[in-house]
Scaffold this active site. Structure first.
Site, PDB file in Angstrom:
ATOM      1  N   GLY A 260      24.230 -35.336   0.785  1.00 43.43           N
ATOM      2  CA  GLY A 260      25.135 -36.461   0.559  1.00 43.43           C
ATOM      3  C   GLY A 260      24.990 -37.456   1.696  1.00 43.43           C
ATOM      4  O   GLY A 260      24.321 -37.174   2.691  1.00 43.43           O
ATOM      5  N   LYS A 261      25.563 -38.595   1.552  1.00 43.61           N
ATOM      6  CA  LYS A 261      25.577 -39.583   2.645  1.00 43.61           C
ATOM      7  C   LYS A 261      26.653 -40.601   2.321  1.00 43.61           C
ATOM      8  O   LYS A 261      27.021 -40.777   1.153  1.00 43.61           O
ATOM      9  CB  LYS A 261      24.220 -40.289   2.749  1.00 43.61           C
ATOM     10  CG  LYS A 261      23.934 -40.858   4.130  1.00 43.61           C
ATOM     11  CD  LYS A 261      23.406 -39.792   5.063  1.00 43.61           C
ATOM     12  CE  LYS A 261      23.067 -40.318   6.431  1.00 43.61           C
ATOM     13  NZ  LYS A 261      22.342 -39.330   7.229  1.00 43.61           N
TER      14      LYS A 261
END
Ligand code: NAD
Length: 442
Positions: free
Chosen positions: A128-129
Site C-alpha cells: 500500500g502507499k
C-alpha cells in the site's frame, strides 16, 4: 557477473495488458513504467494471465479531501491518498508521502512496488502507499500536527493494525507517525490489541523499534556488501556518490562510510557538492539537519549537476525521488553499480542506457527493502508487547536481505536476465505460490 544477459530491456513500453486494463498511453507515466517492468518479468517466467491482471491494478484507491485550520485562523482544504494495491500475502503495508507534488499515479506505483518488495524480502505483508499533497517545509509544527491528525481521521476506517499499516516516506517522519498512532488510538475502540501497531516508523519512546530510522540505509549497505564481491568490487575500497541526503541517502552514506567506503559527491534539492578527498557522511548529515540541505557545506565544493553525475565513483546511490535517472543522467553517470535507495529512480529509457554502458543496477525492490523489513519487526514487537535490542534487529534484517539477494541471484541464473527482472521474478514466484493454494474467491 554479466550485465543484461538477454540484451532485452528490463521493462516493456507496450504490453497487451496495458490496453486490456485501459492504462494511460503516456510512456512517461510512472505507473505504466513500473507495471511494465513487472510484466516483462511475468512474461519471462510464464506467470498466468489472471495474476498479471490482478497485480497490474491496485485493489482500492482512496482519495480524501479534508479541511484544516491554519495558524492565521483561515481554513484550507488538503488532498490525501491511500492506495491499497494487494493483500494476498498479508495486510497492506507502505509509507505516507508528504509532498506538494504527489499524484494518484505516483501513489499507485509506490503501492505496487511495496507488494513486490514485501514479497521478495519475505515479510507477511501486501502493498500500500499513501500521502498528503502538502509541502511540510511550508507549515508550522502546529499546522502539520493538525493536518496529520485530520488526515488520520479521514482514513481511519480504511487502515488498521491487521488491515493496512502505513509508515514514513518522503517528507514524513517519526513525529508524524506518533501523531497518527495517537489519533488512531483515540478514535479506535479500546480492545485487547495495541492500536499503535496501526503504523510503523514511530519514535522509540512510543512503540518504535530500535534500528528503524536507519533501516532502509542499512538494507542498502547490506545489499551492497552481499552483491559487490560478485562485481569484483570490495565494499571497503569503494568510492560512492549519493543523490538525496534525507533518511535513506544519509543513512546509506553513513553506514557505507563506516564500512570503509568513501563518499565523494552528494546532491539534494538545494544543490550539488563534491570533494575528491572525501566528504564525511556523519558531519554532512548533521549539517543537513541544521541547514535543510547540502548547499553551502564548507568542507566540499559546490559543483554543477553535470559535474555531480560525471564524478567517477564505484557506486552511485540515488535516494531522492522517482524517475530522476533518465537517458541524459544515465549517459552522464560514471560508476560501476547503481544501488537504488529510492523507489523507481531509473526510468526504462535510463535503464536501457545503463545496460548498454555495462552499468549494473541493484533494483529498488531488493536494495531499499530494509525499511519495510524493520517496520515488520516493529509491528511484531507492538503486537507481542516486546522490545528487541539493536543487535537482534540488525542481524534479522541482514538475514532477510541476504535471503532476498539469494532469490534474485537464483532467478537471474535460471532465466539469464538482468537483476531487476530477476528481483520481480523472485517476488512474483512467492505471490504465485500463495495464489495457487488460496484460489480466487468465490
Ligand atoms: P526524505 O524526505 O528523508 O529525503 C528525500 C531527499 O530527496 C532529500 O534529501 C531531498 O533534498 C531530496 N530531493 C527531493 N527532491 C529532489 C530533487 N529534485 N533533486 C535532488 N534531490 C531531491 O525521504 P526518504 O525517506 O529518504 O526517501 C527517499 C526515497 O527512498 C524515496 O523514493 C522513498 O520512497 C524511498 N524509500 C524510503 C524509505 C524510508 O524508510 N524512508 C524506504 C524505502 C524507500
Amino acid at each position: 557477473m554479466s550485465t543484461s544477459t538477454t540484451g532485452k530491456p528490463a521493462s516493456q513500453d507496450t504490453h497487451p495488458i496495458f490496453e486490456e486494463l485501459g492504462f494511460p498511453t503516456d510512456p512517461n507515466n510512472l505507473y505504466r513504467q513500473t507495471v511494465g517492468s513487472m510484466l516483462h518479468a511475468a512474461d519471462t517466467m510464464g506467470l498466468p494471465h489472471y495474476l498479471k491482471i490482478i497485480l497490474a491494478q491496485p485493489k482500492n484507491e482512496i482519495m480524501v479531501h479534508f479541511p484544516v485550520k491554519m495558524d492565521d485562523g483561515r481554513h484550507r482544504i488538503f488532498k490525501g491518498y491511500r492506495v491499497q494495491h494487494n493483500n494476498g500475502l498479508g495486510p497492506f503495508k507502505g509509507g505516507l508521502r508528504f509532498h506538494h507534488d504527489v499524484h494518484l499515479d505516483d501513489v499507485k506505483s509506490l503501492a505496487f512496488l511495496m507488494t513486490m518488495k514485501c514479497s521478495l524480502v519475505g515479510v507477511p505483508y501486501g502493498g500500500g502507499k499513501g500521502g498528503i499533497k502538502v509541502d511540510p517545509r511550508k507549515h508550522s509544527r502546529n499546522e502539520m500536527e493538525r493536518i496529520v491528525r485530520r488526515f488520520t481521521a479521514a482514513i481511519a476506517h480504511n487502515i488498521g493494525p491487521d488491515y493496512d499499516i502505513p509508515a514514513p516516506d518522503v517528507g514524513s517522519n517519526s513525529q508524524h507517525m506518533a501523531w497518527i498512532a495517537d489519533t488512531y488510538t483515540f478514535l479506535s475502540e479500546i480492545g485487547g490489541d495495541n492500536p499503535a501497531a496501526v503504523i510503523t516508523g514511530k519514535p522509540v519512546e512510543y512503540g518504535g523499534s530500535l534500528g528503524r530510522e536507519k533501516a532502509t540505509g542499512q538494507g542498502v549497505v547490506d545489499t551492497l556488501i552481499e552483491m559487490l564481491p560478485e562485481l569484483n568490487l570490495k565494499p571497503e575500497q569503494c568510492t560512492f556518490s549519493v543523490l538525496g541526503y534525507g533518511n535513506v541517502g544519509s543513512w546509506s552514506g553513513k553506514i557505507f562510510q563506516d564500512k570503509g567506503a568513501k563518499m565523494i559527491a552528494v546532491a539534494d534539492h538545494t544543490g550539488f557538492i563534491k570533494n575528491d578527498k572525501g566528504i564525511d557522511a556523519h558531519d554532512l548529515a548533521v549539517y543537513v539537519t541544521q541547514k535543510g540541505g547540502v548547499a553551502g557545506y564548507a568542507k566540499a565544493s559546490a559543483c554543477t549537476k553535470e559535474e555531480f553525475y560525471k564524478t567517477k565513483v564505484d557506486v552511485f546511490i540515488p535516494a531522492a525521488l522517482e524517475q530522476m535517472i533518465q537517458e541524459t543522467e544515465a549517459e552522464m553517470v560514471n560508476c560501476r553499480v547503481v544501488a537504488e535507495g529510492a523507489n523507481a529512480p531509473t526510468t526504462p529509457g535510463g535503464e536501457r542506457v545503463l545496460q548498454k554502458r555495462g552499468i549494473e543496477v541493484l533494483p529498488a525492490i531488493l536494495c531499499n527493502a530494509g525499511g519495510v523489513t524493520v517496520s515488520y519487526f516493529e509491528w511484531v514487537q507492538n503486537k507481542t508487547f516486546q522490545a528487541w535490542d539493536l543487535d537482534q534487529v540488525d542481524s534479522l534484517l541482514n538475514k532477510h536481505m541476504i535471503q532476498a539477494a539469494g532469490k534474485v541471484r537464483v532467478a537471474r541464473k535460471k532465466y539469464g536476465c538482468d537483476l531487476r527482472t530477476a528481483a520481480y521474478i523472485g517476488a512474483l514466484q512467492r505471490l504465485q505460490d500463495a495464489y495457487e493454494v488460496r484460489g480466487i474467491f468465490p
